[in-house]
Scaffold this motif. Structure first.
Motif, PDB file in Angstrom:
ATOM      1  N   LEU A  38     -25.837 -42.647 -10.863  1.00 26.80           N
ATOM      2  CA  LEU A  38     -24.450 -43.219 -10.389  1.00 26.80           C
ATOM      3  C   LEU A  38     -23.353 -42.157 -10.776  1.00 26.80           C
ATOM      4  CD1 LEU A  38     -22.870 -45.702  -9.228  1.00 26.80           C
ATOM      5  CD2 LEU A  38     -22.836 -46.731 -11.608  1.00 26.80           C
ATOM      6  N   GLY A  39     -23.386 -41.587 -12.008  1.00 30.11           N
ATOM      7  CA  GLY A  39     -22.470 -40.558 -12.282  1.00 30.11           C
ATOM      8  C   GLY A  39     -22.400 -39.437 -11.494  1.00 30.11           C
ATOM      9  N   LEU A  40     -23.760 -38.949 -11.089  1.00 28.99           N
ATOM     10  CA  LEU A  40     -23.732 -37.827  -9.915  1.00 28.99           C
ATOM     11  C   LEU A  40     -22.988 -38.151  -8.595  1.00 28.99           C
ATOM     12  CD1 LEU A  40     -27.543 -36.715 -10.379  1.00 28.99           C
ATOM     13  CD2 LEU A  40     -25.259 -35.387 -10.947  1.00 28.99           C
ATOM     14  N   VAL A  41     -22.948 -39.465  -8.360  1.00 25.62           N
ATOM     15  CA  VAL A  41     -22.177 -39.633  -6.803  1.00 25.62           C
ATOM     16  C   VAL A  41     -20.726 -39.534  -7.270  1.00 25.62           C
ATOM     17  CG1 VAL A  41     -21.225 -41.681  -5.791  1.00 25.62           C
ATOM     18  CG2 VAL A  41     -23.918 -41.312  -6.288  1.00 25.62           C
ATOM     19  N   PHE A  42     -20.268 -40.065  -8.560  1.00 32.13           N
ATOM     20  CA  PHE A  42     -18.969 -39.514  -8.872  1.00 32.13           C
ATOM     21  C   PHE A  42     -18.345 -38.302  -9.196  1.00 32.13           C
ATOM     22  CE2 PHE A  42     -19.026 -44.081  -9.946  1.00 32.13           C
ATOM     23  CZ  PHE A  42     -17.998 -44.642  -9.084  1.00 32.13           C
ATOM     24  N   ALA A  43     -19.637 -37.579  -9.582  1.00 29.32           N
ATOM     25  CA  ALA A  43     -19.322 -36.110 -10.062  1.00 29.32           C
ATOM     26  C   ALA A  43     -19.295 -35.195  -8.934  1.00 29.32           C
ATOM     27  CB  ALA A  43     -20.094 -35.663 -11.187  1.00 29.32           C
ATOM     28  N   ASN A  44     -20.120 -35.582  -7.798  1.00 26.31           N
ATOM     29  CA  ASN A  44     -20.120 -34.686  -6.702  1.00 26.31           C
ATOM     30  C   ASN A  44     -18.903 -34.952  -5.775  1.00 26.31           C
ATOM     31  OD1 ASN A  44     -22.529 -33.295  -6.891  1.00 26.31           O
ATOM     32  ND2 ASN A  44     -23.781 -34.744  -6.418  1.00 26.31           N
ATOM     33  N   SER A  45     -18.623 -36.378  -5.598  1.00 23.09           N
ATOM     34  CA  SER A  45     -17.603 -36.683  -4.648  1.00 23.09           C
ATOM     35  C   SER A  45     -16.137 -36.070  -5.254  1.00 23.09           C
ATOM     36  CB  SER A  45     -17.376 -38.362  -4.833  1.00 23.09           C
ATOM     37  OG  SER A  45     -18.588 -38.945  -4.013  1.00 23.09           O
ATOM     38  N   LEU A  46     -15.931 -36.277  -6.592  1.00 23.75           N
ATOM     39  CA  LEU A  46     -14.651 -35.885  -7.217  1.00 23.75           C
ATOM     40  C   LEU A  46     -14.553 -34.344  -7.293  1.00 23.75           C
ATOM     41  CD1 LEU A  46     -14.499 -38.606 -10.208  1.00 23.75           C
ATOM     42  CD2 LEU A  46     -13.057 -38.207  -8.016  1.00 23.75           C
ATOM     43  N   ASP A  47     -15.671 -33.664  -7.355  1.00 28.18           N
ATOM     44  CA  ASP A  47     -15.502 -32.226  -7.499  1.00 28.18           C
ATOM     45  C   ASP A  47     -15.297 -31.536  -5.946  1.00 28.18           C
ATOM     46  OD1 ASP A  47     -16.030 -29.794  -8.817  1.00 28.18           O
ATOM     47  OD2 ASP A  47     -17.766 -29.379  -7.504  1.00 28.18           O
ATOM     48  N   ASN A  48     -15.513 -32.425  -4.852  1.00 33.40           N
ATOM     49  CA  ASN A  48     -15.469 -31.958  -3.468  1.00 33.40           C
ATOM     50  C   ASN A  48     -13.886 -32.389  -3.390  1.00 33.40           C
ATOM     51  OD1 ASN A  48     -17.834 -31.328  -3.069  1.00 33.40           O
ATOM     52  ND2 ASN A  48     -18.479 -33.183  -2.057  1.00 33.40           N
ATOM     53  N   ALA A  49     -13.403 -33.648  -3.925  1.00 33.24           N
ATOM     54  CA  ALA A  49     -12.214 -33.935  -3.753  1.00 33.24           C
ATOM     55  C   ALA A  49     -11.019 -33.118  -4.474  1.00 33.24           C
ATOM     56  CB  ALA A  49     -11.892 -35.571  -4.308  1.00 33.24           C
ATOM     57  N   ILE A  50     -11.320 -32.621  -5.800  1.00 32.90           N
ATOM     58  CA  ILE A  50     -10.525 -31.927  -6.273  1.00 32.90           C
ATOM     59  C   ILE A  50     -10.379 -30.424  -5.518  1.00 32.90           C
ATOM     60  CG2 ILE A  50     -10.201 -30.469  -8.500  1.00 32.90           C
ATOM     61  CD1 ILE A  50     -11.458 -32.941  -9.921  1.00 32.90           C
ATOM     62  N   ASN A  51     -11.581 -29.891  -5.075  1.00 35.57           N
ATOM     63  CA  ASN A  51     -11.626 -28.439  -4.448  1.00 35.57           C
ATOM     64  C   ASN A  51     -10.829 -28.822  -3.232  1.00 35.57           C
ATOM     65  OD1 ASN A  51     -13.183 -27.239  -6.237  1.00 35.57           O
ATOM     66  ND2 ASN A  51     -15.143 -27.826  -5.295  1.00 35.57           N
ATOM     67  N   ALA A  52     -10.575 -29.854  -2.421  1.00 38.31           N
ATOM     68  CA  ALA A  52      -9.994 -29.925  -1.200  1.00 38.31           C
ATOM     69  C   ALA A  52      -8.365 -30.123  -1.484  1.00 38.31           C
ATOM     70  CB  ALA A  52     -10.469 -31.069  -0.472  1.00 38.31           C
ATOM     71  N   CYS A  53      -8.314 -30.924  -2.573  1.00 39.29           N
ATOM     72  CA  CYS A  53      -6.558 -31.307  -2.912  1.00 39.29           C
ATOM     73  C   CYS A  53      -6.358 -29.671  -3.334  1.00 39.29           C
ATOM     74  CB  CYS A  53      -6.544 -32.218  -4.104  1.00 39.29           C
ATOM     75  SG  CYS A  53      -6.686 -33.929  -3.296  1.00 39.29           S
ATOM     76  N   ASN A  54      -6.867 -29.044  -4.011  1.00 37.58           N
ATOM     77  CA  ASN A  54      -6.496 -27.670  -4.615  1.00 37.58           C
ATOM     78  C   ASN A  54      -6.015 -26.646  -3.870  1.00 37.58           C
ATOM     79  OD1 ASN A  54      -5.730 -26.521  -7.258  1.00 37.58           O
ATOM     80  ND2 ASN A  54      -7.598 -25.285  -7.192  1.00 37.58           N
ATOM     81  N   GLN A  55      -6.352 -26.722  -2.691  1.00 35.35           N
ATOM     82  CA  GLN A  55      -6.078 -25.837  -1.411  1.00 35.35           C
ATOM     83  C   GLN A  55      -4.782 -26.318  -0.631  1.00 35.35           C
ATOM     84  OE1 GLN A  55      -7.995 -23.382  -0.583  1.00 35.35           O
ATOM     85  NE2 GLN A  55      -9.082 -24.119  -2.406  1.00 35.35           N
ATOM     86  N   ILE A  56      -4.203 -27.314  -1.206  1.00 38.82           N
ATOM     87  CA  ILE A  56      -3.028 -28.149  -0.587  1.00 38.82           C
ATOM     88  C   ILE A  56      -1.669 -27.425  -1.196  1.00 38.82           C
ATOM     89  CG2 ILE A  56      -1.525 -30.041  -0.123  1.00 38.82           C
ATOM     90  CD1 ILE A  56      -4.187 -31.777   0.146  1.00 38.82           C
TER      91      ILE A  56
END
Length: 136
Positions: A38-56
């Motif tokens: 369950l933690g991996l679901v959150f970690a992978n999703s949030l890592d992707n989300a942070i990377n995307a937001c950091n490009q804005i």
């Protein structure tokens, strides 16, 4: 405990990068889902989300929304974030142009399948949504 620690880590990481995070997570302690998975679901999703937001460039547009709740014997997780540019897909999975990236969404899908659930990854109108349901 594991999910709480992962959420805390990624929320702090996002905020240090001037990304606003809205989080509403209510996960019972006694669900039959491995806390590491369950933690991996959150970690992978949030890592992707942070990377995307950091490009804005405009920090006012950097927002991650996390929603997680149990409903009718399922855990429902949705993580949404804005993105810039185009998101390419290989079938139902987004493709990353970065080396050593691009396996997180497939592992999320594998975890969802293991627990009799489903996952989806949608990029539409500048918002990327990861949605996962797990039977519990």
């Amino acid at each position: 405990y594991v999910v709480n620690a992962i959420l805390s880590f990624y929320i702090q990481k996002a905020r240090k990068l001037h990304i606003e995070v809205e989080c509403e997570a209510d996960i019972p302690h006694d669900i039959p889902i491995d806390s590491i998975e369950l933690g991996l679901v959150f970690a992978n999703s949030l890592d992707n989300a942070i990377n995307a937001c950091n490009q804005i460039d405009r920090t006012k547009e950097r927002t991650i929304t996390i929603a997680c709740r149990q409903h009718y014997g399922q855990i429902f997780i949705r993580i949404s974030n804005p993105y810039t540019g185009e998101v390419e897909f290989d079938g139902e999975y987004p493709v990353s142009g970065n080396e050593n990236h691009g396996v997180g969404t497939r592992s999320i899908a594998g975890i969802a399948q293991k627990y009799g659930g489903v996952s989806s990854f949608v990029a539409q109108d500048g918002i990327f949504r990861t949605t996962v349901t797990l039977k519990c």
